[in-house]
Design a protein around this motif. Structure first.
Motif, PDB file in Angstrom:
ATOM      1  N   ALA A 149       0.830  -1.205   0.000  1.00 37.78           N
ATOM      2  CA  ALA A 149       0.000   0.000   0.000  1.00 37.78           C
ATOM      3  C   ALA A 149       0.865   1.255   0.000  1.00 37.78           C
ATOM      4  CB  ALA A 149      -0.934  -0.008   1.213  1.00 37.78           C
ATOM      5  N   GLU A 150       1.912   1.252   0.824  1.00 40.94           N
ATOM      6  CA  GLU A 150       2.796   2.414   0.858  1.00 40.94           C
ATOM      7  C   GLU A 150       3.524   2.581  -0.472  1.00 40.94           C
ATOM      8  OE1 GLU A 150       5.212   1.818   4.306  1.00 40.94           O
ATOM      9  OE2 GLU A 150       3.670   2.577   5.683  1.00 40.94           O
ATOM     10  N   GLY A 151       3.790   1.460  -1.153  1.00 37.93           N
ATOM     11  CA  GLY A 151       4.377   1.543  -2.484  1.00 37.93           C
ATOM     12  C   GLY A 151       3.439   2.186  -3.489  1.00 37.93           C
ATOM     13  N   LEU A 152       2.123   2.110  -3.221  1.00 31.36           N
ATOM     14  CA  LEU A 152       1.120   2.741  -4.081  1.00 31.36           C
ATOM     15  C   LEU A 152       0.782   4.154  -3.620  1.00 31.36           C
ATOM     16  CD1 LEU A 152      -1.263  -0.325  -4.554  1.00 31.36           C
ATOM     17  CD2 LEU A 152       0.296   0.641  -6.249  1.00 31.36           C
ATOM     18  N   GLY A 153       1.495   4.612  -2.591  1.00 27.81           N
ATOM     19  CA  GLY A 153       1.354   6.002  -2.177  1.00 27.81           C
ATOM     20  C   GLY A 153       0.298   6.270  -1.130  1.00 27.81           C
ATOM     21  N   SER A 228      -7.123   0.018   2.628  1.00 33.72           N
ATOM     22  CA  SER A 228      -6.343   0.393   1.444  1.00 33.72           C
ATOM     23  C   SER A 228      -7.245   0.541   0.226  1.00 33.72           C
ATOM     24  CB  SER A 228      -5.263  -0.657   1.169  1.00 33.72           C
ATOM     25  OG  SER A 228      -4.359  -0.744   2.247  1.00 33.72           O
ATOM     26  N   LYS A 229      -8.239  -0.332   0.129  1.00 35.92           N
ATOM     27  CA  LYS A 229      -9.176  -0.247  -0.991  1.00 35.92           C
ATOM     28  C   LYS A 229      -9.889   1.099  -1.000  1.00 35.92           C
ATOM     29  CE  LYS A 229     -13.321  -2.443  -2.909  1.00 35.92           C
ATOM     30  NZ  LYS A 229     -14.343  -3.505  -2.709  1.00 35.92           N
ATOM     31  N   LYS A 230     -10.351   1.532   0.179  1.00 36.53           N
ATOM     32  CA  LYS A 230     -11.039   2.822   0.275  1.00 36.53           C
ATOM     33  C   LYS A 230     -10.091   3.975  -0.056  1.00 36.53           C
ATOM     34  CE  LYS A 230     -14.244   1.177   3.850  1.00 36.53           C
ATOM     35  NZ  LYS A 230     -14.645   1.307   5.278  1.00 36.53           N
ATOM     36  N   ALA A 231      -8.873   3.900   0.479  1.00 34.33           N
ATOM     37  CA  ALA A 231      -7.907   4.976   0.235  1.00 34.33           C
ATOM     38  C   ALA A 231      -7.521   5.056  -1.237  1.00 34.33           C
ATOM     39  CB  ALA A 231      -6.666   4.765   1.100  1.00 34.33           C
ATOM     40  N   LEU A 232      -7.346   3.899  -1.873  1.00 37.20           N
ATOM     41  CA  LEU A 232      -6.991   3.890  -3.291  1.00 37.20           C
ATOM     42  C   LEU A 232      -8.139   4.396  -4.154  1.00 37.20           C
ATOM     43  CD1 LEU A 232      -5.057   0.501  -3.481  1.00 37.20           C
ATOM     44  CD2 LEU A 232      -4.090   2.782  -3.824  1.00 37.20           C
ATOM     45  N   ALA A 233      -9.374   4.054  -3.753  1.00 40.83           N
ATOM     46  CA  ALA A 233     -10.534   4.538  -4.512  1.00 40.83           C
ATOM     47  C   ALA A 233     -10.610   6.062  -4.462  1.00 40.83           C
ATOM     48  CB  ALA A 233     -11.814   3.920  -3.956  1.00 40.83           C
TER      49      ALA A 233
END
Length: 430
Positions: A149-153, A228-233
């Motif tokens: 997740a941290e790799g995805l920012g 992480s799903k919510k944050a990425l959305a």
């Protein structure tokens, strides 16, 4: 207003207050954070060694090895905090140091669980060894999801079974098991009437917390995944809207000719049938891959294989050009602006016969050009709504708005479902 510290953070700061004098001594001695991390790994190898030694030399009732291993787990756990504090107070923080710490922490945990599982299996605690292995899986996933997740920012912390909690759970339970074994006796068991087997024994002091840990680590991993799903959305939605607006602006700004409007689906909700629109259907061309149409006019972007002298141009595998229906269906090359900022396609070779394709104006929708095993022909594939589609047509639907901010409703993907062979229409709502 300053945010109140969590209970966990308060405990962490309290521990730092206690260990900071030790940290300053380590800094004066010239120890680096990576050295301390390595010492922690060596100590965890020692933990595994004690468990393995107990499996080989001890008997089922001798739990002293478990106690000594638990004490060493707690001692090794101190080095998890010391390396970070040495880095911060000694101003020795580095990106590689953070990576080194994470990698060695994973090795430490894996090696420790290796010793635990070996000990439990050797002394026939098969159910306990199963839960220990499940706890290992959960522990790895808790750490992996955070790293990915941290790799995805995005930040991905929290949960009830982070590494400090796992170290304390294993260390305290193992130490308590070893210390209480002489008091309870090696054959201590608790039976419940009506149940043919015992429900508790001395070893349960260690294995029950492992069982709890097996559940809690995987629950923590699941919660982190959902967070992480919510944050990425949230992160992707603005980018998706921005890119869609850019694409729509470019298709409007680079268009000329008579406006036409898409009539959309004429078959209700059945998206397995062809879509009827007021756009012209291009006649099939040699090496045709797919085409793109959009409001407000009928001029069409064609994408074909870029074949030269009978061979695919591997540096530029897709040829993109216009069919200008508003200009007597002339074929025209893209202008520099159109090729650079709107309809140009960048290709990246994945293998000798496979490429990743991206429109220069909309990189959130990667395509894949690959040779089919069925007929050795090249096709462009798109993954939409969890379906693999052989792409035939893209359509950008715009309803109103302005030249600078067109109201993009959706991007429509038409083609053939690669799994079923049926025609399909999928929409990306924006």
């Amino acid at each position: 207003m300053q945010q109140a510290l969590s209970f966990r953070t308060k405990i962490q700061f309290g521990i730092y207050t206690v260990i900071n004098p030790v940290v300053r001594v380590l800094i004066r001695l010239g120890l680096t954070p990576n050295m301390i991390t390595t010492i922690g790994l060596v100590l965890n190898i020692g933990v595994a060694g004690i468990f393995i030694l107990g499996a080989q030399q001890g008997n089922r009732g001798d739990l002293s090895y478990v106690g000594w291993a638990g004490a060493l787990v707690l001692f090794a756990g101190l080095f998890d905090m010391l390396d970070g504090q040495v880095a911060r107070l000694g101003k020795m923080s580095s990106l590689y140091g953070a990576l080194f710490d994470s990698v060695l922490d994973r090795y430490s945990e894996l090696i420790m669980f290796l010793g635990i599982c070996y000990y439990l299996i050797a002394h026939h605690y098969f159910l306990g060894s199963l839960f220990a292995f499940i706890a290992l899986i959960g522990s790895m996933m808790v750490s992996y999801i955070r790293a990915r997740a941290e790799g995805l920012g995005i930040e991905c912390k929290g949960g009830l079974m982070q590494r400090p909690e796992r170290v304390i759970t294993i260390g305290v339970s193992a130490l308590a098991c070893g210390c209480l074994a002489p008091l309870l006796g090696p054959d201590f068991k608790v039976f419940v009437p009506g149940i043919p087997v015992h429900v508790f024994e001395t070893m349960s002091i260690f294995t029950l917390p492992l069982t709890l840990m097996a559940f809690m680590t995987n629950i923590t991993a699941y919660n982190r995944l959902m967070d992480s799903k919510k944050a990425l959305a949230k992160k992707e939605k603005p980018a998706l809207q921005t890119n869609a607006v850019v694409l729509a602006f470019l298709v409007v700004a680079t268009s000329v000719g008579q406006p036409v409007s898409a009539k959309g689906l004429t078959t209700g909700q059945n998206q397995d049938k062809p879509v009827v629109t007021s756009f012209p259907v291009p006649k099939p061309l040699p090496n045709q891959l797919f085409y793109l149409q959009r409001d407000p006019n009928a001029n069409t972007i064609m994408c074909t294989l870029n074949v030269k002298n009978g061979q695919l141009d591997k540096d530029d595998p897709v040829h993109v050009f216009w069919i200008r229906y508003t200009e007597e269906s002339q074929h025209k090359e893209l202008s520099y602006i159109q090729r650079t900022f709107a309809y140009g396609i960048k290709a990246r070779a994945l293998s000798n016969e496979e490429y990743e394709l991206n429109f220069v104006s909309y990189k959130k929708f990667p395509l894949r050009l690959a040779k089919s095993e069925r007929d050795s022909g090249y096709y462009v594939y798109a993954n939409v709504n969890q379906k693999k589609v052989i792409l035939k047509r893209l359509y950008v639907h715009i309803e109103g708005g302005t030249l600078w901010k067109p109201n993009v409703k959706y991007i429509q993907v038409e083609g053939v479902n690669a799994s079923t062979g049926q025609n399909t229409v999928e929409r990306i709502m924006v």
